[in-house]
Design an enzyme around this catalytic site. Structure first.
Site, PDB file in Angstrom:
ATOM      1  N   PHE A  50      12.842  39.564  16.713  1.00  0.00           N
ATOM      2  CA  PHE A  50      12.458  40.658  15.827  1.00  0.00           C
ATOM      3  C   PHE A  50      13.690  41.277  15.190  1.00  0.00           C
ATOM      4  CE2 PHE A  50       8.975  39.937  18.584  1.00  0.00           C
ATOM      5  CZ  PHE A  50       7.855  40.171  17.797  1.00  0.00           C
ATOM      6  N   GLU A  51      13.508  41.790  13.992  1.00  0.00           N
ATOM      7  CA  GLU A  51      14.645  42.365  13.263  1.00  0.00           C
ATOM      8  C   GLU A  51      15.256  43.543  13.995  1.00  0.00           C
ATOM      9  OE1 GLU A  51      12.260  44.355   9.808  1.00  0.00           O
ATOM     10  OE2 GLU A  51      14.065  45.489  10.160  1.00  0.00           O
TER      11      GLU A  51
END
Lengths: 256, 325
Positions: A50-51
Site C-alpha cells: 500500500f502507498e
C-alpha cells in the site's frame, strides 16, 4: 451458468491481469479485492503493498482505506510514505498499481480531482492522493472505471495522473522513464492500449455485453475490431472472492 | 508525577497546548492519514477555542481536516487528498468548501507533500521529484498571485529543471520545502524521557514533526523510561523535537490507533450523515465538540459499549470482526 455481479466480474477480470511475482500496489474498493483474489489464485508470489507503507499484510480482513489498520497488520514491514514511494519507483521491481478515477481519456490519463473548472468546480473529488505518484513511477497502471460516456471523455476536466499522455512516445518525452496505462477494467469490459499509438481499444467485453454497447458508452472513438468475449468468473474464483476475500460483502455484493 | 520530571514543563492539558501554540492564521500540519491516527482530541480543542484562518498543509488527512474545514477554522489548504475511504470517498465538508469557493486551495500529490516536509526537515529550500510531470498538478495554480506573496506560501507552486549532471533533456519537478508553524502528532507511547513511539505506519508524521517550528504530541500512554529505552529501534522521535505533550487516551477517536483501537464505523457514518447537511452538521458540532467540555465527557458520550467494540486485539492490532458497514 453462474450468477455473479458486475463488481465481482471486475475484481476477477483485474485479478487475472496480475503476474506471479508482481509487486501490486492496491488502493481501496474493488482494487483491494482484485489484488487479494490474484494472490490467492493466480499469483501466489505476488506481493500486495500500500502507498501508506505496509508491505505484504496478511489481509485476513478487507481494508476500507489505504491507512486502515488492516494494511499494517501481519506485514513484512511497516514504513512511512517516502519509503513506500521508493518501493513503487524501484528500478528492480515490476510494480503494478490499481487506480480508480472519475474520468479517463483515450490515452489512459486520469482525473480524480474535479468536474468543471478547477477553481470553482461543479463537483470536487478527493484529489491525487498517491495517484499521480504511482502513475508516474510504477511499471504500469490498471484503472477501474464505471463505463459511461461522461467518464470516458475526449478531454479530461483535470489531468491528475498521467497515463500515455498524448500517445505515442509522449510519456517518455515528459521524462517519465517507465510505466504507463496497462489496462482499464470497467463494469462492461477490459480495455487495453495499442503498442504504437497508445490509444485505448476494446480487448474483451464481458458476457452479456456487446461490443456495440461498449462503444456507445465511450465518449471517444474506440477500436472494437479485435475484441472477444471475456471468460466469465469460475466457481473457484467466486468462492474465494465471497468466502475468503470479502465475506462481509463490504465491497462486492453478490447478486440478490 | 515525579517520574515525569524530565518532561514536566512540557506536559500539559489540551487547552493549554492550544492556547500556547496554536494561533489564528497559523500553518498547521496534521498527523495521520484518512481514518487513522488523526489528532482528533486536540483538533476538537482547536475548534472549541474558535481558532480562525488556519493554513493546513496536508497529504491525505481525512477526518481531522474535514471537521476543521467544516467548523470554519480553515482559510487556506495545500492538499493531496481529502477522503475517508469507504466512509466518505471525498471528504464532504472539504468538497463542499472547494465547490462553494469558501477556501483557498492548491493540489499536490501525497509523495510530493511528504517530500516537501522532508525538505523542510533537512533545511533545504526545495527538493526534486519525478512525479507531477505532464499533469495539471503542475499546470494549474490554485493560489492567486496575491496569496503567493504571503508569508509561509511558496512564491511559485513548482519549478522544473533538466538533470544538471547529465547535460541531457531529463526533466524533474522541483517542490518548495514546507516548514509549518505547528505539527500535531498523535502517538501510542511517550516515554517519561519524552521519547515518542508510533506503532504501525508512520505516514509523513515524522517528516512533518521535524519540519515544523513547534510540535505537539498527544499520546495514548506515558510509559516508564526503562520501557521506552529497552528497545530504542522501535522509537520514532527524540524528545528535543517536541514542545508539548498531552496524554489523551482514545485521542484519535473516531479514527484508529494501531494496537489500541480501530476506527469507529458508527461514528464515521454518523459524521458522514451530518456532514451532508449544513444544519445537521451544525448540530453535530454542537453535540460532539462544543457541547462536551472535556475529552472524558466526549468518551462518555461515545459510550463504553463502542469503546469496547473497537478495542484492538493485541495479535493483529485492530478489532477483528468489527461490524464496519
Amino acid at each position: 451458468m453462474l450468477n455473479y455481479s458486475e463488481s465481482e466480474m471486475m475484481a476477477i477480470a483485474a485479478g487475472r491481469l496480475i503476474k506471479d511475482g508482481d509487486i501490486v500496489f492496491a488502493g481501496t474498493g474493488v482494487s483491494i479485492l482484485a489484488a487479494t483474489v490474484a494472490k490467492r489464485i493466480y499469483a501466489p508470489r505476488a506481493v500486495v503493498f500500500f502507498e501508506t507503507g505496509g508491505i505484504d499484510p496478511s489481509l485476513d480482513e478487507i481494508p476500507m482505506t489505504v491507512a486502515d489498520l488492516r494494511v499494517m497488520s501481519g506485514t513484512a514491514l511497516n514504513s512511512g510514505l517516502i519509503e513506500a514511494f521508493s518501493t513503487i519507483a524501484h528500478r528492480k521491481l515490476r510494480t503494478v498499481a490499481f487506480l480508480g478515477a472519475a474520468q479517463i481519456d483515450r490515452y489512459g490519463n486520469l482525473n480524480t480531482t474535479c468536474i468543471g473548472d478547477y477553481h470553482k468546480p461543479q463537483k470536487r473529488f478527493s484529489g491525487s492522493g498517491g495517484g499521480n505518484d504511482v502513475a508516474s513511477l510504477a511499471s504500469g497502471v490498471i484503472s477501474f472505471m464505471q463505463h459511461e460516456k461522461r467518464r470516458f471523455v475526449e478531454k479530461l476536466d483535470y489531468l491528475t495522473s498521467v497515463g500515455w499522455y498524448r500517445g505515442g512516445g509522449s510519456r517518455r518525452e515528459l521524462g517519465l522513464k517507465r510505466g504507463g496505462a496497462l489496462a482499464v477494467v470497467t463494469n462492461l469490459a477490459l480495455l487495453r492500449f495499442h503498442d504504437q499509438t497508445k490509444e485505448m481499444y476494446l480487448a474483451e467485453y464481458f458476457p452479456g455485453v456487446s461490443p456495440e454497447q461498449v462503444r456507445e458508452n465511450t465518449g471517444f472513438e474506440l477500436d472494437v475490431s479485435g475484441a472477444k468475449e471475456a471468460v466469465p468468473p469460475t466457481a473457484e474464483e467466486l468462492a474465494i472472492l465471497r468466502e475468503e476475500v470479502d465475506p462481509q460483502g463490504l465491497i462486492c455484493q453478490p447478486p440478490q | 508525577m515525579k517520574s515525569c520530571s524530565e518532561i514536566a514543563d512540557r506536559l500539559m492539558s489540551l487547552d493549554q497546548a492550544v492556547d500556547q501554540f496554536i494561533f489564528d492564521g497559523c500553518q498547521l500540519a496534521l498527523g495521520g492519514f484518512t481514518v487513522t491516527r488523526n489528532p482528533m482530541a486536540i483538533v476538537y480543542a482547536i475548534i472549541r477555542k474558535g481558532v480562525k484562518d488556519l493554513h493546513l498543509v496536508a497529504h491525505s488527512n481525512g477526518q481531522a481536516l474535514d471537521i476543521l474545514v467544516g467548523a470554519g477554522c480553515v482559510k487556506r489548504l495545500e492538499i493531496a487528498y481529502g477522503g475517508n475511504g469507504r466512509y466518505a470517498p471525498t471528504c464532504i465538508r472539504f468538497g463542499r468548501a472547494v465547490e462553494e469557493g469558501a477556501i483557498e486551495f492548491e493540489d499536490y500529490s501525497n509523495y510530493q507533500m511528504a517530500l516537501r516536509f522532508l525538505a523542510g526537515s533537512l533545511s533545504i529550500p526545495f527538493i526534486p521529484t519525478k512525479t507531477g510531470l505532464g499533469s495539471d498538478l503542475m499546470e494549474r495554480d490554485g493560489f492567486s498571485p496575491e496569496v503567493r506573496r504571503e508569508e509561509k506560501v511558496a512564491s511559485r507552486k513548482y519549478a522544473r529543471i533538466d538533470n544538471p549532471f547529465s547535460g541531457e533533456k531529463d526533466e524533474v519537478a522541483l517542490l518548495p520545502a514546507l516548514n509549518p508553524d505547528v505539527a500535531l502528532v498523535h502517538a501510542q507511547y511517550v516515554g517519561e524521557d519524552g521519547t515518542v513511539r508510533i506503532k504501525g505506519l508512520t505516514f509523513a508524521d515524522l517528516e512533518q514533526a521535524k519540519a515544523a517550528d513547534k510540535v505537539i504530541v498527544t499520546c495514548e500512554e506515558i510509559v516508564p523510561r526503562s520501557f521506552i529505552r529497552q528497545d530504542p529501534d522501535q522509537n520514532s522521535l527524540a524528545s528535543f523535537f517536541v514542545d508539548a505533550y498531552v496524554k489523551v487516551p482514545y485521542g484519535a477517536h473516531p479514527t484508529a490507533c494501531f494496537n489500541f483501537y480501530d476506527y469507529d464505523p458508527k461514528h464515521l457514518n454518523l459524521y458522514r450523515g451530518a456532514a451532508e447537511d449544513d444544519s445537521r452538521f451544525k448540530d453535530y458540532l454542537e453535540q460532539w465538540v462544543f457541547g462536551v467540555n472535556s475529552h472524558e465527557a466526549y468518551l462518555e458520550k461515545v459510550g463504553t459499549e463502542m469503546l469496547l467494540k473497537i478495542k484492538a486485539s493485541p495479535g493483529v492490532g485492530y478489532a477483528p470482526g468489527l461490524d464496519r458497514r
